[in-house]
Write a protein that holds these residues in place. Sequence first.
Motif, PDB file in Angstrom:
ATOM      1  N   VAL A 213      39.527   6.564 -17.740  1.00  0.00           N
ATOM      2  CA  VAL A 213      40.638   5.948 -18.467  1.00  0.00           C
ATOM      3  C   VAL A 213      41.917   5.988 -17.651  1.00  0.00           C
ATOM      4  O   VAL A 213      42.748   5.078 -17.728  1.00  0.00           O
ATOM      5  N   ARG A 214      42.084   6.987 -16.828  1.00  0.00           N
ATOM      6  CA  ARG A 214      43.281   7.075 -15.982  1.00  0.00           C
ATOM      7  C   ARG A 214      43.285   6.053 -14.847  1.00  0.00           C
ATOM      8  O   ARG A 214      44.360   5.621 -14.419  1.00  0.00           O
ATOM      9  N   SER A 215      42.118   5.675 -14.334  1.00  0.00           N
ATOM     10  CA  SER A 215      42.101   4.967 -13.049  1.00  0.00           C
ATOM     11  C   SER A 215      41.406   3.613 -13.044  1.00  0.00           C
ATOM     12  O   SER A 215      41.755   2.745 -12.252  1.00  0.00           O
ATOM     13  N   ILE A 216      40.418   3.403 -13.906  1.00  0.00           N
ATOM     14  CA  ILE A 216      39.659   2.157 -13.875  1.00  0.00           C
ATOM     15  C   ILE A 216      40.503   1.015 -14.457  1.00  0.00           C
ATOM     16  O   ILE A 216      41.151   1.188 -15.500  1.00  0.00           O
TER      17      ILE A 216
ATOM     18  N   VAL B  89      55.397   1.101  -3.552  1.00  0.00           N
ATOM     19  CA  VAL B  89      55.515   0.708  -4.953  1.00  0.00           C
ATOM     20  C   VAL B  89      54.446  -0.314  -5.327  1.00  0.00           C
ATOM     21  O   VAL B  89      53.885  -0.275  -6.421  1.00  0.00           O
ATOM     22  N   GLY B  90      54.143  -1.229  -4.405  1.00  0.00           N
ATOM     23  CA  GLY B  90      53.139  -2.252  -4.695  1.00  0.00           C
ATOM     24  C   GLY B  90      51.777  -1.650  -5.003  1.00  0.00           C
ATOM     25  O   GLY B  90      51.092  -2.066  -5.939  1.00  0.00           O
ATOM     26  N   GLU B  91      51.385  -0.661  -4.210  1.00  0.00           N
ATOM     27  CA  GLU B  91      50.088  -0.012  -4.441  1.00  0.00           C
ATOM     28  C   GLU B  91      50.099   0.785  -5.747  1.00  0.00           C
ATOM     29  O   GLU B  91      49.107   0.789  -6.489  1.00  0.00           O
ATOM     30  N   ALA B  92      51.219   1.444  -6.047  1.00  0.00           N
ATOM     31  CA  ALA B  92      51.313   2.196  -7.299  1.00  0.00           C
ATOM     32  C   ALA B  92      51.223   1.263  -8.494  1.00  0.00           C
ATOM     33  O   ALA B  92      50.541   1.553  -9.492  1.00  0.00           O
ATOM     34  N   HIS B  93      51.907   0.134  -8.399  1.00  0.00           N
ATOM     35  CA  HIS B  93      51.864  -0.857  -9.483  1.00  0.00           C
ATOM     36  C   HIS B  93      50.444  -1.360  -9.692  1.00  0.00           C
ATOM     37  O   HIS B  93      49.948  -1.422 -10.830  1.00  0.00           O
ATOM     38  N   GLU B  94      49.764  -1.702  -8.611  1.00  0.00           N
ATOM     39  CA  GLU B  94      48.400  -2.238  -8.709  1.00  0.00           C
ATOM     40  C   GLU B  94      47.452  -1.197  -9.301  1.00  0.00           C
ATOM     41  O   GLU B  94      46.531  -1.543 -10.055  1.00  0.00           O
ATOM     42  N   ALA B  95      47.680   0.076  -8.985  1.00  0.00           N
ATOM     43  CA  ALA B  95      46.796   1.139  -9.471  1.00  0.00           C
ATOM     44  C   ALA B  95      46.988   1.428 -10.951  1.00  0.00           C
ATOM     45  O   ALA B  95      46.081   1.950 -11.601  1.00  0.00           O
ATOM     46  N   LEU B  96      48.142   1.097 -11.509  1.00  0.00           N
ATOM     47  CA  LEU B  96      48.448   1.450 -12.898  1.00  0.00           C
ATOM     48  C   LEU B  96      48.385   0.280 -13.867  1.00  0.00           C
ATOM     49  O   LEU B  96      48.043   0.458 -15.041  1.00  0.00           O
ATOM     50  N   VAL B  97      48.693  -0.921 -13.401  1.00  0.00           N
ATOM     51  CA  VAL B  97      49.032  -2.009 -14.317  1.00  0.00           C
ATOM     52  C   VAL B  97      47.888  -2.393 -15.253  1.00  0.00           C
ATOM     53  O   VAL B  97      48.112  -2.723 -16.422  1.00  0.00           O
TER      54      VAL B  97
ATOM     55  N   ALA C 130      42.377  -0.350  -6.482  1.00  0.00           N
ATOM     56  CA  ALA C 130      42.650  -0.629  -7.895  1.00  0.00           C
ATOM     57  C   ALA C 130      41.404  -1.134  -8.611  1.00  0.00           C
ATOM     58  O   ALA C 130      41.181  -0.833  -9.784  1.00  0.00           O
ATOM     59  N   LEU C 131      40.570  -1.891  -7.921  1.00  0.00           N
ATOM     60  CA  LEU C 131      39.345  -2.430  -8.519  1.00  0.00           C
ATOM     61  C   LEU C 131      38.406  -1.325  -8.962  1.00  0.00           C
ATOM     62  O   LEU C 131      37.795  -1.407 -10.033  1.00  0.00           O
ATOM     63  N   ILE C 132      38.274  -0.279  -8.162  1.00  0.00           N
ATOM     64  CA  ILE C 132      37.260   0.750  -8.442  1.00  0.00           C
ATOM     65  C   ILE C 132      37.872   2.079  -8.902  1.00  0.00           C
ATOM     66  O   ILE C 132      37.151   3.062  -9.052  1.00  0.00           O
ATOM     67  N   GLY C 133      39.174   2.107  -9.127  1.00  0.00           N
ATOM     68  CA  GLY C 133      39.791   3.300  -9.692  1.00  0.00           C
ATOM     69  C   GLY C 133      39.925   4.463  -8.751  1.00  0.00           C
ATOM     70  O   GLY C 133      39.690   5.614  -9.131  1.00  0.00           O
ATOM     71  N   THR C 134      40.318   4.196  -7.512  1.00  0.00           N
ATOM     72  CA  THR C 134      40.555   5.276  -6.557  1.00  0.00           C
ATOM     73  C   THR C 134      41.863   4.962  -5.826  1.00  0.00           C
ATOM     74  O   THR C 134      42.686   4.201  -6.332  1.00  0.00           O
ATOM     75  N   ALA C 135      42.074   5.556  -4.651  1.00  0.00           N
ATOM     76  CA  ALA C 135      43.295   5.348  -3.886  1.00  0.00           C
ATOM     77  C   ALA C 135      42.978   4.624  -2.581  1.00  0.00           C
ATOM     78  O   ALA C 135      41.823   4.619  -2.132  1.00  0.00           O
ATOM     79  N   PRO C 136      43.986   4.009  -1.933  1.00  0.00           N
ATOM     80  CA  PRO C 136      43.724   3.264  -0.690  1.00  0.00           C
ATOM     81  C   PRO C 136      43.143   4.118   0.433  1.00  0.00           C
ATOM     82  O   PRO C 136      42.306   3.639   1.195  1.00  0.00           O
ATOM     83  N   VAL C 137      43.578   5.376   0.538  1.00  0.00           N
ATOM     84  CA  VAL C 137      43.094   6.211   1.648  1.00  0.00           C
ATOM     85  C   VAL C 137      41.585   6.435   1.579  1.00  0.00           C
ATOM     86  O   VAL C 137      40.871   6.271   2.577  1.00  0.00           O
ATOM     87  N   PRO C 138      41.028   6.808   0.416  1.00  0.00           N
ATOM     88  CA  PRO C 138      39.561   6.937   0.350  1.00  0.00           C
ATOM     89  C   PRO C 138      38.828   5.635   0.646  1.00  0.00           C
ATOM     90  O   PRO C 138      37.734   5.657   1.226  1.00  0.00           O
ATOM     91  N   VAL C 139      39.438   4.491   0.265  1.00  0.00           N
ATOM     92  CA  VAL C 139      38.813   3.207   0.595  1.00  0.00           C
ATOM     93  C   VAL C 139      38.743   3.034   2.099  1.00  0.00           C
ATOM     94  O   VAL C 139      37.714   2.649   2.659  1.00  0.00           O
ATOM     95  N   GLY C 140      39.853   3.325   2.790  1.00  0.00           N
ATOM     96  CA  GLY C 140      39.858   3.215   4.242  1.00  0.00           C
ATOM     97  C   GLY C 140      38.834   4.128   4.891  1.00  0.00           C
ATOM     98  O   GLY C 140      38.127   3.739   5.828  1.00  0.00           O
ATOM     99  N   ALA C 141      38.728   5.363   4.380  1.00  0.00           N
ATOM    100  CA  ALA C 141      37.746   6.304   4.929  1.00  0.00           C
ATOM    101  C   ALA C 141      36.327   5.803   4.704  1.00  0.00           C
ATOM    102  O   ALA C 141      35.459   5.936   5.574  1.00  0.00           O
ATOM    103  N   ARG C 142      36.093   5.225   3.550  1.00  0.00           N
ATOM    104  CA  ARG C 142      34.754   4.703   3.247  1.00  0.00           C
ATOM    105  C   ARG C 142      34.389   3.568   4.195  1.00  0.00           C
ATOM    106  O   ARG C 142      33.276   3.506   4.736  1.00  0.00           O
ATOM    107  N   LEU C 143      35.330   2.662   4.420  1.00  0.00           N
ATOM    108  CA  LEU C 143      35.065   1.528   5.304  1.00  0.00           C
ATOM    109  C   LEU C 143      34.838   1.987   6.742  1.00  0.00           C
ATOM    110  O   LEU C 143      34.067   1.366   7.484  1.00  0.00           O
ATOM    111  N   ALA C 144      35.499   3.069   7.114  1.00  0.00           N
ATOM    112  CA  ALA C 144      35.393   3.534   8.498  1.00  0.00           C
ATOM    113  C   ALA C 144      34.099   4.282   8.779  1.00  0.00           C
ATOM    114  O   ALA C 144      33.693   4.392   9.940  1.00  0.00           O
TER     115      ALA C 144
END
Length: 847
Positions: free
Chosen positions: A423-426, A487-495, A597-611
């Motif tokens: 509920v917090r992130s998805i 701010v853009g990433e925070a907005h996308e993660a919450l909106v 924002a799509l999967i309810g996590t943060a940009p850094v873990p996404v980058g680590a996953r892709l790498a």
Amino acid sequence: MVAAAETTLQGLLEGTKQYQVPLYQRTYSWTKAQLARLWEDVRKLAEDRVDNPGATHFIGSLVLAPSPANGPAGLAEFLVVDGQQRLTSLTILLCAIRDHRAQHEDPKHRDRLNQQYLTNPWEQGQRRWKLVPTQADRDAYVACLESSPEAGGVDPVGVAYQFFANQLAAADDPDDPLDIERIESAVITGLALVSVTAQPGDNVYRIFESLNNTGLKLTQGDLLRNYLFMRLPVRGETVYQALWLPLQSRLTSAELELLFWLDLVHHDPRIKQTDIYAAQQTRLEQLRSEEEIEAQVQRFSRLGALLRVILHPGEEQDPDVQRRLERLSAWGTTTVYPLLLHLLDRRENGTATSAEVTSAMLYIESFFVRRLVIGRATANINRILLSVVTEMDRDLPVDQAVHSYLSVGRKYYATDESVRAAVRSIPYYLNGRPHQRNLVLRWLEESYGSKEPVALDSLTIEHVLPQTSTSEWRQMLAPDLGPEENVGEAHEALVHTLGNLTLTGYNSELSNSSFPVKRVQLGKSGIVLNQEIAAQDRWGRPEIHARADALAERIISIWRGPTEQAVDQSVVPWDVMNKALAELPAGSWTTYGDLAALIGTAPVPVGARLANHPVPNAHRVLQVEGTVSPGFRWLDPNRTDDPRALLRAEGVQFDQYDRADQAQRIGTEELAQLAGVTPDDLPERLPRPRADQEVDYAARFLEQLTALQGPAVATATQVVLEAWIAIGGTLLFGTRDETSCFLMARDRRHELGDVWPATIYPSGKFEVVFQHLSVRPPFGDVALRKELRQRLNQLPGVDIAAAKIALRPGFPLTVLTDSDARDALLDHLRWFYDQAQLPASEELIMV
């Protein structure tokens, strides 16, 4: 005179041959549903051939006519009279197999497959191709044939190639070096076709016409009725009057077909709705006497009465069962019907009580709600629901059996901890169907038991932190930012999270207003959800998270969780990200923040996953400014090419500072469409109105539009709608909480089916439905969709990227307030309407 022979793809393609699709044929039009059926046939055949190497699978016929230009030697040319969709799909699949094996096994596979099955290596120019599609498909097909960077674009050929490439990647087990080889063998030598070859001089166009000359077809219900009464030569009239006519009066033709399908699914959940007549006939052929056939009609009649109650819950006598049926009916998932029919049948047979049936339906409702909350509303839902009846434990009371079945395995019946985390992130607002999202908020509001009456069915979802950020809202979010977070990433993660959403009665004053303004308006509301928000002094991340936590606890208390045997499935849904990236078309890009924002996590873990993990199209993920991340690296350590060069080859435009064009960016909402977590929105036919309630959906649409967008936008939109009707079009209105308006150029009664260019939403979007047009004639021709995009992009304020031609992009309704833009739009809509009116003889049916 024709000659027919069974053959394989090897027999068709080996040797110096060429198959030409005639000009009068339709362009390549297979959708993912048809591609998926072909892939499943191939995959299963490959498995079967492990134990039975000679196994084959018949996939249909191919009607050919030799070219008049054929001589005694040299290239043998054939016209493809019937079956071009199938043949094209198979050669695209071979291209994908060739490229996969060349990349992951040995480059020699490229020349081998090209020379044997895809090209005529000793011919020049167009004669080199084994298959020559229609002109509209050739560039895309040749891109696949030549493995160029453009392969896998947004056109139907590119979509097919990308689909097969993704399936091969998923099927390739590193521990099984022969799995892709088995798939190739199954395609080339295991798929059986009947090749029907006409003789020289035959009129191939007339053959094509005769193959596709379909009049008004009998429904499967009609066929089954005819079969049943053919088997009742003596008792037929009596049975018809006593049993069939009452059944037919209870249910419509479509509902009868649904009944016959539900009856089959009780025993085999794999039965498709397209196979109703064949499957029922196979079952009924085992019966011998008229008495046995009559008993079947009587059984259908009894089940039909139960289905009637499911479809019309107001006719149920038990108030608790009625309430649960009404809520499941509102949810709108027809694949729950087999289970509901089973529950009511058990009650009628005396093996279940009304209380147990009510309890079982509450577990189903809880299952739906909790899956939606964790972002898994659509994952395998049909397969799960269709299997409940056949797989649940018959020795348990029916409600316990349903609860137990839904709780075990990977069914995403979310545990309490999963709900709290999700509920917090998805992005709740992007998951599931819009009316289902609205329903959960309405049911949450009802749970407060407010004594003040509020017409909840007239409310729409409101983003407190607005979807379009403003300077005031950016200032509100700024104090809560973490290190290196913008701010853009925070907005996308919450909106789009549940904590930021509420219900509104179409208050246009809210819109993008600052929180102090919204707080006053929400405080006047009779809705408890709004009063809780109005009690806050500010609305940033801490407040949104605190509200999310409170809503999570309320959800847990209302909707029962799974049994203790359920496993926690709150891990990051990387599979959803992979699906979105696999569908991301060439010529587009997205960001780490959009994916997070799509999967309810943060940009850094996404980058680590892709790498660190193989992920499709990882090079299409950029920083929010459109630049390649300084830390980007290819998963292959030997690869050193610049990802920008590949992106440019795919069609992404960069400016002088190496920033990708923002118009080509695929944001979170569109990623959700690609990943399938936001299902397609289709025109809804108006249901049979209740006796005590008839809704004027046109008036409700205008009411919502005026309240949400103001009178200027509403008036401009009304001008467009009236002009559309004057052109010859019609309007069809959705029946959900937000009443959408579809501009219909053809309805379902047309011999080519319905088609519409756009959907208008009172929330402010003029949505262009390229995704739907791709499977509707004549717009299956990608050239027409491209022309529509180019026309719309002439409007001021409209810039639809080429890569979005596979999606449902749009522009704000405020564009319509400009009279020049409105007039230009009407010219383009008139062009669309004219294209849609092609006679059926000019728009041939897909083969």
